[in-house]
Structures are given as C-alpha cells and as structure tokens.
Design a protein around this motif. Structure first.
Motif, PDB file in Angstrom:
ATOM      1  N   LEU A 154       0.813  -1.222   0.000  1.00 26.60           N
ATOM      2  CA  LEU A 154       0.000   0.000   0.000  1.00 26.60           C
ATOM      3  C   LEU A 154       0.847   1.274   0.000  1.00 26.60           C
ATOM      4  O   LEU A 154       0.497   2.265  -0.612  1.00 26.60           O
ATOM      5  CB  LEU A 154      -0.941   0.001   1.211  1.00 26.60           C
ATOM      6  CG  LEU A 154      -2.147  -0.933   1.124  1.00 26.60           C
ATOM      7  CD1 LEU A 154      -2.900  -0.947   2.438  1.00 26.60           C
ATOM      8  CD2 LEU A 154      -3.085  -0.514  -0.017  1.00 26.60           C
ATOM      9  N   ALA A 181      -4.149   5.260  -5.005  1.00 26.08           N
ATOM     10  CA  ALA A 181      -4.768   5.295  -3.679  1.00 26.08           C
ATOM     11  C   ALA A 181      -6.226   5.739  -3.779  1.00 26.08           C
ATOM     12  O   ALA A 181      -7.091   5.229  -3.073  1.00 26.08           O
ATOM     13  CB  ALA A 181      -3.985   6.227  -2.761  1.00 26.08           C
ATOM     14  N   GLN A 233      -9.802   0.820   3.623  1.00 28.45           N
ATOM     15  CA  GLN A 233      -8.393   0.726   3.237  1.00 28.45           C
ATOM     16  C   GLN A 233      -7.600   1.990   3.595  1.00 28.45           C
ATOM     17  O   GLN A 233      -6.381   1.949   3.659  1.00 28.45           O
ATOM     18  CB  GLN A 233      -8.280   0.495   1.726  1.00 28.45           C
ATOM     19  CG  GLN A 233      -8.695  -0.898   1.283  1.00 28.45           C
ATOM     20  CD  GLN A 233      -7.516  -1.852   1.255  1.00 28.45           C
ATOM     21  OE1 GLN A 233      -6.854  -2.054   2.270  1.00 28.45           O
ATOM     22  NE2 GLN A 233      -7.248  -2.431   0.109  1.00 28.45           N
ATOM     23  N   LEU A 256      -3.847   1.984   4.728  1.00 27.85           N
ATOM     24  CA  LEU A 256      -2.838   2.754   3.993  1.00 27.85           C
ATOM     25  C   LEU A 256      -1.972   3.548   4.979  1.00 27.85           C
ATOM     26  O   LEU A 256      -0.739   3.567   4.887  1.00 27.85           O
ATOM     27  CB  LEU A 256      -3.548   3.699   3.022  1.00 27.85           C
ATOM     28  CG  LEU A 256      -2.718   4.676   2.212  1.00 27.85           C
ATOM     29  CD1 LEU A 256      -1.633   3.950   1.421  1.00 27.85           C
ATOM     30  CD2 LEU A 256      -3.616   5.462   1.250  1.00 27.85           C
TER      31      LEU A 256
END
Lengths: 484, 481
Positions: free
Chosen positions: B3, B11, B21, B25
């Motif tokens: 990530l 992203a 997420q 991240l």
C-alpha cells in the motif's frame, strides 16, 4: 548687537482613521476593549500570515488628501519599515515610503492677531501616508517585565507631514486646531489625543531673521495635547536660542516633552537614529487608483470649515470672528445650526453659545457634544427671550438651572414663576411705589440728571423681583417724570 | 502491491472501492517510516492518528482518505510547525495555512511534517536543527534542499505525495536529486497564506509526487485565488489532469544555450540530451534559444531573497512565541534569543539581507537587483514569444555528498543556478526524472530534467512531462532501502 531669531516649525500628525476593522485584517479597530481581544494571526504577525488592504482605509486617506488640497498618488504602494520593538509584532511596520497616498497640498490656517483679528496663512502639506499602528506596552502593576496589548496593532494611521512653514508655537497650535477641524468635518477620525487617535510630533529649529537656510532641527515627541505641543515648542525655541546665544551648537536629536516638569530632555541623537531599511512590501502588490474613484470621493466631500465659516457670515449675519469660532469645531457648528433649526435667533444664539454656554461647559470640563443643555433646549430659552417672556437677566439665571436639572426653559419658568411682567397696571403701581420712596432721585431726574432714571428702573426691577420688562419700565417712568 | 507504494491516483481507486483501506494505507506508511526513516530522517514529526475515515457524503473529495505530507514551513493548526529551526521549536500555530485547509477540504489526511533546511535556507537539507535528511538512493548523499524531507519521503515511499516550497529551486532540485516529480507553480497560482515566508516575492508552494499525474491531481486541489493572499492570482484554475496523456506534436521547446555551458556535469548533460531526443521523437520541435541575463540570476537572487528574508525573520525575536533567552534587558534578550535560535546559514542570510537594505547600500544592491530581475523576466518574455516551453537540466550535478559543500556556501548557492531564474521571473517550472548517473561503484543517482512555461501555463508543462514520462517510465525504478 543682538541677533533676532525666528523659529522654523514643521509638524507630523498621526491620525487614527475611523474604520470598523484594521488596515490589513478583519479585526475590530475599536478602542477600549479587553487586552488582546481584537487580534488574529495577521495583526499578531504570526509566521505565515499575510496582509490584505482594507479598501475603506484608502478611501478615508484620499478624502483627507483631497481636503488638504493634495495630489493623490495614481499608484498605491506600501513599504516595510524595519525595526525591533516588542509592540511591533512583525519587527517591521507596513508604511508608505516613497509614494505616499497624498502629497504637495496645503492647509489655510487662521492666525489670531490683536483684538481677535484673523489673518490667513497657508501651510504646506508635504505628504500624507498610510501605515499600521503598533501595539501598546503595559508596565503598570506588572512585576518583572511588561505585557503587550496588540489591540492597537494594525489600526489604520494616516501620517500628515507639514512643510516647515510654521513660525511660532502659536501658529503650530492654530495649525493643529485647523487640521483637527477638517478631520472632524470629514468624519475620518475621532481626533482624541487622550485616547491616542491623534498624535503629534514636532520638528523645530531656529535661525536668525533674514537667514534662508534651515538650522539644525530637533524633533520633540510625547506631547498629549495641542497646548502641550505649543508649550513644548516654546520651551524648545527658548532652549535653542539660549544655546546659540551662548555659542553652543544645536545637536540634531530627538527630545521628549515632560509635561509635569514643563521641559524637554534628550532621548537619542542622530547617530543613534534607526536605519529603517525601507523596501517595497512584497506581500502587497502595488495597484492603481481609478481617477473616477478619486472624482467620486471628491464629490462626496462634505462642507469644510472654511465654506461653513463663509456661509455662517452671509446666511446668519454673524461677525467674522463669531462665525470662525462656531465653525472651528464641527460639533459646535452643528449645535449652533440645530438651534437655528429650532427657530432661535442666529445672533442671539451665537452670543449665548459663546458667552454663557461655553463658560458653563468649560467650567465643568464638558465637551459641547456632551452638553446637558441640548440645542433644542437652548433654542427654547432664546425664543423666550425673543418674545419677551423672560428678560436676558433672568435667562442668565435660567441657563445654569437647565444645566443642572436638564429641564427645559419653559418648565423652569413655569415652576419658578419667572414670566416677565408686562401687565401695565402692575408695572405702574410698582413705579408709583418707587417714585414715592425715592424723592431725591425723582427730583434729580426732573432736574435733568439722566443717570437717576437708571437707578429708578433698577428699583422697579427689584420691586418686581427682576421679572419686569426693563423697556416698559423705562417708558412708564419717562412718562410719569418728564424732565423739566 | 504494498500500500505504501501507491500513487495518489492508485490510492484514490483503492480508497474509493474500500473506504476502510484508508486506515490500512496509513498503517502501511507508518510501518514503512518505522523501517526506513531512521536512515533518512525525512520526517520531523508525523501523526498516524490524524486519519478521519471517509464518510459516504465525502465521496466527491478528490483526496479522500489519502495521507499527504507537508514541508514543515506550512502552518498547521494545533500542530507544531518549526521550519527546521531551533527558534521555532514548540511553536503551535493557531491556524491552518490555506493549502492545508484545501487539502483537508479535499479529504486528505495531513500525515507528517517533513524536514527542511532551516527556514528553507539551503540546497541540501543539512541546515535543519533536526540534523540532515539523507538521499534514499545513497544515504551518503544529500536529498537536495530545501524541501529535501518532502522529496526523500516521496522517493522512499514513506509518503504518497508531499508539498514543498520553492524560493530558488527548493522543490525542483531535491525532486531531481531524489528522482521524483516536483513542480513550482507560477508565482500567485497557489496561496502563500500560512507558508512561513522566506523570500515573499519568490516563494511558491508546489507538489512533490511520484508521477506527473499525481502532481496534476495535487495542483488541482491547492491552486486558486485566496482572499487572504493579495499576491495570489484571480485567474481560473483549469483541470490540470486534462493535459495528461496528450501528444507533444507541434510543441515548440527552447533549449537555452546558457543551460548547457561550462559547469554542467557530463552525465547530467548526456541524460538531458537523451531526453531532448525522446521529445523530438515524440514530435516536439526543439530550437536553441538564449537567456543572456541568466548569468546574473544567482547574484540577483542572493540580493533580493536575502533582503526579504532578513525582514521576514525579524519577527522571531522571542517576544510572542518560540525560543526566548530570558534576560532582564530587552536588547540582550533580542541578541541572545536570535543568537541561540538561528543556525549559521540563517545568520549569514540575515546579515547579507540587512546589509543590502542598509542606508547607502540600497541603491547599489537591492534597487539594482530589482532592475536586473526585470531584465531576466524580459529574457523569458522574449524567448516565450517563440517557444512554448524551455527545457534544461534542473541541477548542474546529481546529488552531492553530505558535508561536501557545507564549508563552501558559494558552491552550494551555485547548485541552484538553473532553477533560480524561474522564481525571479515568476514562471512555472517542473523537474521530472530523466535517468541516472552511474559510476559503477556507488549506487546510481537520479537526474532531473527541467521544463519551464509561460506564467499560468502549467498545463503545457503537464502535457510535455506526461508524454515524456509515459515514454520513459523512469518512475518505475525505486531506491533499494
């Protein structure tokens, strides 16, 4: 042979412009708030903050410039004046250095001569420029150091610099009076020296009469009234004259006025003067002022003292001096005109304001704007004199009562029974009583001694407790006691 | 893919698909910092707890849930901002810079504050009071400066993207040294409100990113007129991503002969010339142009920038915030505070700036500097009548060794020789990776290519940079950490 000296004086006046918000941020510019209440990152000079010009400030400055007959700069540019002091949060003041908003103007000042004769003198205005005010250090009641109140930091200032055209401390005083009058008429500033909305520094030098070159100048600061400016200048002229006469050289320096000691003392010499390292303020982009905008402002200028002075003379038939006194203070002029609006006789009003009302106000240290006797009430009293309801003598007793009680003249006259006696029967009876009681005076009068008549009138007035109409008594007595 | 390696674009997609997420991240980046930043020191502080998980109603926010790092000279409300200086240690601003506000409004998380030369005074990120940042490609080398922390963070994948500030090359030179994309927008394109000022007439905030596309996305967010900054331009902001993926056919590129003269490292020269060939092959027309006054750029810069800096730094006086050396005497308090609080380079620039503005010297230095600055601007105006872009190297050399130039300020100043004139002229300029310098012994070092355009024509830069990037894909190469 004794050399005769003249003084050469120029004044720098800082005026706080009356805007709601500060010059470069949206904080309130109000006076008298809690310390540091009116602050934000911009006027605190916090890292990263940037100034944005308040347009209203520019408008007010242009107004003043036009009223002082100045040329208005086509381009508005700001500069930084760099110096360190705790009241200056960015360590520079945003000011105008080489392109002041207004320049090359003049102000006509009335110089009072012998017997109240006024002569005009034109004093050059070098420039007027915008800048931001600094904060204020607080020392009182604080142990181990000082505090800073930044409420004033960023309040808009206009610095008005005169040419060294003033020749006496009195002229300097008169210049300040005239300048303040204009600023008040424009409604751009409160002009309150005690609250600091008007401050004045003076530059003064002396030279022998006939000399055209300027002498070494001394700057004096820290005067907190127009009279203090006059006194400090008078002191300084005397000090410099004495120094020159004893062969000393005048040092270029800044001196501070000490009001309680009535003297100036040295603060710093030229060598200790700051190098302000002026340079163009990169955070404010220079811009042009549209000539239409200047024209619009010009058209919106109110009647200024000089025009009003002329109008008071022609419209109300006032003397040159009376009209000047009434118009040299806007609020006083407004008060006068408010009386006229209420149908009071102009000349009587002028006299009553200048002799009676101002005396009462001065004694109580009250400003005309705060007068307990409002214009409509003074007008009421003057109307009573005009229609013979009260005599002037009684009116002079009524005014202090009005001052005290804030009641109208009519009310006081009613309450105290002060209505002038015009009933012929009552007056004749009183006259007869006086004639009977004053045989000596009666025979004097009949024998041609006219001053006896005055005495007898006075006696009748006494008889009627001052309420008789003196003109009527005069007629009655003359009729009853013809001169033989 | 891990990530932390994501670009903004990637992203965006990940978070849009699975909002949860965003938290992962952030964790991945935090972990990455833990792994590599002790070697690099790109960050002076970061806050993994700042994340606000995206809500459904925020779906339009372009940076939703994306962590962005910023150079430590942009003020952040309630979060220490120090400009790499001891004098500002402990300073917690009560307000957000306009760019920070815009990032937050776009849904971004202000993730970390990046190291920098003290008050942005330097080209190597060595003058920070927190110690130097290292180059991710070779930790013996500098990352460039002054936005060295931002560039090193992006290059080492401890940031998705970052903001830097550029007064004389401070975004582009470190971008070039670290092999990332760095854009200095037109003066006035991005608000300076809340950027701690160095040279007010030169400073500009801009993106430092992994790709050209990311730079366009980030510029879209931060550009635009700001009522709090009188120098920001009230000119519409185009969608910069609309310039991506276009060809460069017919684009006219000027190659200033002064940029390919003495002092240019041969490997840098070779890589930049190879880039010219690539652009030619893509259909751009390249012609030699001349910027004769460029030779005065460094001299003019070190008059104008230091003059403004000396005034801008006056406020660090110990009165309101930051360091104060207590003393019962005001004068001594000032002297001691500033003596203890400022580093050597800051002192050098304050002294220089104070000198050039002093009575008796102003005309000879500052005023003359302003005049030459105008001539430099006119140089560009003239050239831009004939070409759409100007191309050259970003820096005369690849990254130099830590400590190599610290004792020679003049040599250090010369490392900005190609970047300074864009600031003096106020025009936009970008550095993009164009290859590596290899000596066969030490790890390869990135080389940057600089593209400059007319004021407010960042779009033209994006068009060419995007085409070149897609043809070369240098961004695919990553430092071994």
């Amino acid at each position: 042979m004794n050399t005769q000296y003249e003084s050469v004086i120029g004044l720098e006046v800082h005026v706080q412009l009356k805007t709601k918000s500060k010059i470069f941020c949206a904080c309130s510019a109000a006076f008298g708030c809690e310390a540091n209440e009116n602050t934000c990152p911009v006027c605190l000079g916090l890292p990263g903050s940037l100034p944005v010009l308040n347009e209203k400030v520019l408008e007010l400055a242009i107004k003043v410039g036009l009223a002082l007959n100045c040329r208005i700069s086509e381009r508005i540019k700001f500069d930084r004046k760099n110096y360190f002091y705790p009241d200056l949060p960015k360590a520079y003041q945003i000011s105008q250095y080489d392109m002041p908003v207004a320049s090359k103007g003049f102000l006509v000042v009335e110089i009072k001569g012998d017997g109240g004769v006024l002569t005009e003198k034109r004093i050059g205005i070098t420039r007027a420029h915008l800048e931001e005010d600094a904060g204020k250090l607080l020392h009182e009641g604080i142990k181990d150091g000082s505090w800073v109140d930044y409420n004033r930091a960023g309040v808009p200032l206009l610095e008005i610099v005169s040419e060294p055209d003033l020749r006496t401390p009195e002229e300097a005083f008169q210049y300040l009076v005239s300048l303040k009058a204009i600023l008040q008429y424009l409604e751009v500033s409160d002009c309150n020296m005690e609250e600091g909305s008007l401050r004045c520094d003076a530059n003064v030098s002396i030279r022998s009469i006939g000399e055209t070159k300027l002498g070494t100048k001394v700057e004096i600061k820290n005067m907190n009234s127009f009279r203090a400016v006059q006194k400090a200048l008078a002191y300084e002229v005397k000090r410099q004259t004495k120094a020159v006469e004893s062969g000393e050289k005048i040092i270029q320096e800044t001196r501070l006025w000490n009001e309680s000691k009535s003297e100036t003392f040295s603060m710093r010499s030229k060598e200790q003067a700051h190098d302000y390292r002026y340079f163009p303020e990169p955070d404010l982009v220079p811009f042009s002022v549209a000539s239409e905008k200047i024209e619009t402002i010009k058209k919106s200028l109110p009647e200024l003292p000089k025009a009003r002075w002329d109008r008071f003379k022609t419209r109300y038939g006032l003397s040159d001096y009376d009209a000047y006194v009434l118009t040299s203070d806007k609020i006083l002029g407004d008060y006068f005109e408010a009386c006229i609006q209420e149908k009071a006789d102009p000349k009587l009003t002028s006299n009553w304001i200048q002799s009676e009302l101002l005396a009462l106000l001065n004694a109580g240290k009250i400003a005309i704007g705060d007068s307990p006797v409002k214009a409509k009430d003074l007008a009421g009293l003057i109307r009573l004199i005009g229609n013979n309801t009260v005599s002037g003598k009684i009116a002079k007793e009524i005014l202090p009562m009005m001052f005290e009680t804030r009641k109208s003249a009519e009310t006081i006259v009613k309450e105290k029974g002060l209505v002038q006696v015009t009933d012929l029967k009552v007056l004749e009876e009183a006259a007869d009583r006086v004639i009977r009681a004053n045989a000596k005076s009666v025979s004097d009068l009949k024998a041609g001694k006219k001053q006896a008549l005055g005495f007898l009138v006075g006696q009748v007035m006494k008889e009627t407790k001052g309420k008789a109409n003196p003109k009527l008594i005069n007629e009655i007595l003359t009729q009853k006691l013809p001169i033989q | 893919m891990e990530l932390f390696r994501l670009t903004i674009k990637q992203a965006q997609e990940v978070v849009r698909k699975t909002p949860k997420q965003a938290g992962e991240l952030l964790q991945a980046l935090t972990k990455r910092i833990g792994q590599v930043d002790s070697k690099l020191k790109a960050y002076v502080r970061f806050n993994p707890n700042h994340i606000q998980l995206p809500k459904r109603s925020d779906q339009n926010a372009p940076l939703l849930g994306i962590p962005i790092s910023v150079k430590d000279n942009m003020v952040t409300q309630d979060w220490e901002t120090t400009c790499g200086s001891k004098i500002l240690k402990g300073f917690v601003p009560p307000y957000d810079a306009t760019v920070i506000k815009k990032l937050k409004e776009a849904g971004a998380t202000i993730f970390g504050k990046c190291n920098m030369d003290e008050f942005a005074f330097g080209s190597s990120c060595e003058t920070s009071c927190f110690g130097p940042t290292r180059n991710p490609w070779n930790v013996d080398c500098v990352p460039g400066g002054s936005s060295g922390g931002s560039a090193a963070a992006v290059a080492s994948d401890t940031a998705i993207a970052a903001l830097g500030s550029d007064t004389g090359g401070s975004i582009r030179q470190p971008a070039s040294f670290c092999g990332v994309v760095g854009l200095k927008p037109t003066y006035g394109r991005v608000s300076r409100y809340g950027l701690v000022a160095f040279g007010s007439s030169l400073d500009q905030i801009g993106p430092i990113t992994k790709t050209v596309e990311d730079a366009a996305i980030l510029l879209n967010v931060i550009a635009g007129h700001d009522e709090c900054d009188s120098t920001s331009a009230d000119i519409p902001v185009p969608d910069y991503t609309s310039f991506l993926g276009k060809n460069v056919k017919g684009l006219k590129i000027g190659l200033p002969k002064e940029y390919f003269a003495e002092g240019l490292n041969p490997q840098v020269e070779r890589k930049v010339k190879e880039a010219i060939t690539v652009l030619r092959d893509l259909g751009a027309g390249c012609v030699e142009v001349s910027l004769p006054y460029m030779k005065y750029a460094v001299a003019v810069y070190y008059v104008v920038a230091v003059a403004e800096a000396s005034s801008n730094l006056g406020r660090f006086d110990g009165v309101q915030y930051g360091l104060r050396a207590e003393n019962s005497n005001l004068r001594d308090m000032y002297f001691e505070t500033r003596n203890q609080g400022f580093g050597a380079e800051a002192k050098r620039r304050i002294l220089l700036g104070t000198f050039v503005l002093s009575a008796g010297y102003y005309d000879a230095y500052y005023l003359k500097g302003l005049k030459v600055r105008t001539l430099i601007k006119q140089d560009f105006d003239r050239v831009f009548e004939k070409v759409d872009l100007i191309l050259g190297p970003t820096s005369p050399t690849p990254a130099f060794k830590v400590g190599e130039l610290t004792s020679d300020p003049l040599a250090m100043y010369l490392s900005d020789i190609y970047t300074i004139s864009a600031n003096l002229a106020g025009i936009p300029a970008m550095s993009i990776p164009c290859g590596f310098s290899r000596d066969g012994v030490t790890p390869p070092l990135p080389i940057g290519l600089q593209l400059m355009a007319k004021p407010f024509e960042e779009g033209t830069i994006f068009r060419a940079a995007s085409a070149y990037e897609q043809a070369t894909k240098w961004y695919e190469q990553k430092p071994k950490l």
